[in-house]
Design an enzyme around this catalytic site. Structure first.
Site, short mmCIF file in Angstrom:
data_model
loop_
_atom_site.label_atom_id
_atom_site.label_comp_id
_atom_site.label_asym_id
_atom_site.label_seq_id
_atom_site.Cartn_x
_atom_site.Cartn_y
_atom_site.Cartn_z
N GLY A 227 0.80 -1.22 0.00
CA GLY A 227 0.00 0.00 0.00
C GLY A 227 0.83 1.26 0.00
O GLY A 227 0.30 2.36 0.13
N GLU A 268 4.57 -6.84 0.67
CA GLU A 268 4.31 -7.28 -0.70
C GLU A 268 4.18 -6.08 -1.65
O GLU A 268 3.11 -5.86 -2.22
CB GLU A 268 3.03 -8.11 -0.75
CG GLU A 268 3.02 -9.32 0.15
CD GLU A 268 1.60 -9.77 0.43
OE1 GLU A 268 0.67 -9.31 -0.26
OE2 GLU A 268 1.42 -10.58 1.35
N PRO A 269 5.21 -5.31 -1.83
CA PRO A 269 5.12 -4.16 -2.72
C PRO A 269 5.07 -4.59 -4.18
O PRO A 269 5.84 -5.44 -4.61
CB PRO A 269 6.41 -3.38 -2.42
CG PRO A 269 7.38 -4.45 -1.99
CD PRO A 269 6.56 -5.48 -1.26
N GLY A 270 4.17 -4.01 -4.94
CA GLY A 270 4.09 -4.27 -6.37
C GLY A 270 4.21 -2.97 -7.12
O GLY A 270 5.23 -2.65 -7.72
N TYR A 311 -9.96 3.57 -12.79
CA TYR A 311 -9.78 4.10 -11.44
C TYR A 311 -9.83 5.62 -11.36
O TYR A 311 -9.76 6.18 -10.26
CB TYR A 311 -8.42 3.66 -10.87
CG TYR A 311 -8.20 2.18 -10.79
CD1 TYR A 311 -9.04 1.36 -10.04
CD2 TYR A 311 -7.14 1.57 -11.45
CE1 TYR A 311 -8.84 0.01 -9.95
CE2 TYR A 311 -6.92 0.21 -11.37
CZ TYR A 311 -7.78 -0.57 -10.61
OH TYR A 311 -7.56 -1.92 -10.52
N CYS A 337 -13.03 2.54 -29.54
CA CYS A 337 -14.43 2.98 -29.69
C CYS A 337 -15.10 3.04 -28.32
O CYS A 337 -16.02 2.30 -28.01
CB CYS A 337 -15.17 2.03 -30.62
SG CYS A 337 -16.82 2.62 -31.06
N GLU A 338 -14.55 3.85 -27.47
CA GLU A 338 -15.05 4.19 -26.14
C GLU A 338 -14.52 5.59 -25.84
O GLU A 338 -13.65 6.10 -26.54
CB GLU A 338 -14.52 3.22 -25.06
CG GLU A 338 -14.84 1.77 -25.25
CD GLU A 338 -16.25 1.42 -24.82
OE1 GLU A 338 -16.89 2.27 -24.16
OE2 GLU A 338 -16.69 0.30 -25.13
N TYR A 365 0.42 -2.28 -13.79
CA TYR A 365 -0.94 -2.43 -14.30
C TYR A 365 -1.14 -1.76 -15.66
O TYR A 365 -2.22 -1.31 -15.99
CB TYR A 365 -1.97 -1.93 -13.29
CG TYR A 365 -1.76 -2.51 -11.92
CD1 TYR A 365 -1.94 -3.87 -11.70
CD2 TYR A 365 -1.30 -1.73 -10.86
CE1 TYR A 365 -1.71 -4.43 -10.47
CE2 TYR A 365 -1.06 -2.29 -9.61
CZ TYR A 365 -1.26 -3.64 -9.43
OH TYR A 365 -1.02 -4.20 -8.21
#
EC number: 4.1.1.20
Length: 410
Positions: A227, A268-270, A311, A337-338, A365
């Site tokens: 986090g 657990e850092p990502g 997000y 097409c969005e 991500y």
């Protein structure tokens, strides 16, 4: 990424040259930045018996995994496929924490056979695990502390309505299962979400997990998830690792003394490790002026970086082809097409058709959440390592889209 003499570079390489060499769109990762982020964590928790388990879901390219393993990290995976990638990248099964959610027990059984550290977040699965393995295989328990944290409700995982973890209010039920099945619980885990600024959030979680730990005499580690917040803007506030390390470290040492022996402290850092290392290079295809807005249409979209749409995430965008022109206000949009908008009303040096734009914080991500929506191809990935740009994933082709399709006669 540095700006020297009006030229954006990574380890001395011009971003425009990288875009020319590998084409666009392309993800570019700075290996030095990844190593630096890992070192920041080590420095923040210096003096503690800390184990860092990289959260693979952020970015699973094998070359990235190998680089992170080289920094001395273990791995946190949420699927059996991530586990296999980790093993292929050189991680020992014993270095991998398996924390799935809502999976069939057969996947957990496969993880046990591989030799992974199992982390369980469901009463039903805990009971199945106990009935099948008893005390022959140890496991960790993920607790839900009912703490609201994280910058976005989609990434906050420790609150009462979250699907993650076993509620701390179900401790009596957990104890009954552990005792009845003669289970060996070797770890406790808590993860409240991402973008945590206040060390007090970790400390509140610590109080809960330390109290819970008294019910389990065989613990080897306590895992606080992650986090840690990264900067998305120049003036962003980030997690103060020095302050967190001091406060949480003091509390952890006191707990270990009370518990009767020293335990390992896991994180657990990502996103913290890879986000700022990544730059997504896109090319301006079109300029479109409306009565209210000037749109820059680029050769990518939400199929390659969905975070702004999913997000509402902010990603800084710079024109690396023109670093000194007149600044104007643009809205940068994709070719899907969005309504796939990367950034509204962004001030940047004048954009011309053909210019290369760099979208920052694309290491986490970006590719891992990319898709073939609109039958678009996924981009190449490049890592800048020791001053050299290396291709670490080829750009997809039409053959890749067709590879698993089965045409039938109609």
């Amino acid at each position: 990424m540095e700006l020297n003499n009006n030229v954006y570079t990574i380890q001395g390489l011009k971003l425009t040259d990288i875009a020319e060499q590998f084409g666009t769109p392309v993800y570019v990762y700075d290996a030095d930045k990844i190593a630096g982020q890992v070192q920041k964590l080590k420095d923040g928790f210096k003096g503690l018996n800390v184990k860092l388990k990289y959260a693979a879901k952020a970015l699973t390219n094998l070359s990235i995994l190998k680089l992170i393993r080289k920094q001395g990290c273990g791995l946190d995976v949420v699927s059996i496929q991530e586990a296999h990638l980790g093993i292929r990248a050189g991680f020992k099964p014993s270095e991998i924490l398996f924390t799935p959610n809502s999976v069939a027990f057969s996947e957990i059984r496969e993880a046990v056979e591989l030799g992974l550290q199992i982390n369980i977040d469901n009463i039903s699965i805990l009971e199945q695990f106990g009935n099948e393995y008893g005390g022959t295989k140890s496991c960790c328990i993920r607790l839900n502390p009912h703490i609201m944290a994280g910058g976005n409700n989609k990434i906050s995982t420790g609150h009462i309505d979250s699907k993650f973890g076993i509620s701390v209010y179900q401790m009596r039920h957990i104890e009954r299962i552990v005792k009845a099945c003669n289970m060996r619980i070797n770890g406790l885990h808590v993860h409240t979400g991402s973008d945590i600024l206040d060390p007090e959030v970790f400390l509140r979680g610590a109080e809960i997990i330390f109290e819970s730990a008294t019910h389990f005499p065989d613990l080897e580690f306590i895992d606080f998830g992650s986090g840690f917040k990264v900067a998305y803007k120049d003036d962003d506030i980030t997690t103060d690792l020095q302050e967190l390390g001091k406060k949480l470290g003091s509390a952890f040492k006191a707990f270990c003394k009370e518990y009767g022996r020293k335990l390992e402290l896991w994180f657990e850092p990502g996103k913290f490790i890879v986000s700022e290392s990544g730059y997504f290079l896109v090319r301006a295809n079109t300029l479109k002026t409306t009565p209210a807005t000037v749109f820059v249409g680029v050769d990518s979209g939400q199929n390659h970086l969905i975070r702004p749409m999913m997000y509402g995430a902010h990603h800084e965008i710079v024109n690396v082809s023109n670093t000194s022109g007149t600044k104007r206000v643009y809205t940068i949009v994709g070719y899907i097409c969005e309504t796939d908008t990367f950034g509204w009303d962004r001030q940047m040096h004048e954009v011309r058709e053909g210019d290369i734009l760099a979208i920052k914080n694309a290491g986490a991500y970006g590719f891992s959440m990319a898709s073939n929506y609109n039958s678009r191809l996924r981009p190449a990935e490049v890592m800048v390592y020791k001053g050299e740009a290396k291709l670490i994933r080829q750009r997809e082709t039409l053959d890749d889209l067709l590879r698993n399709q089965v045409e039938i006669e109609l």
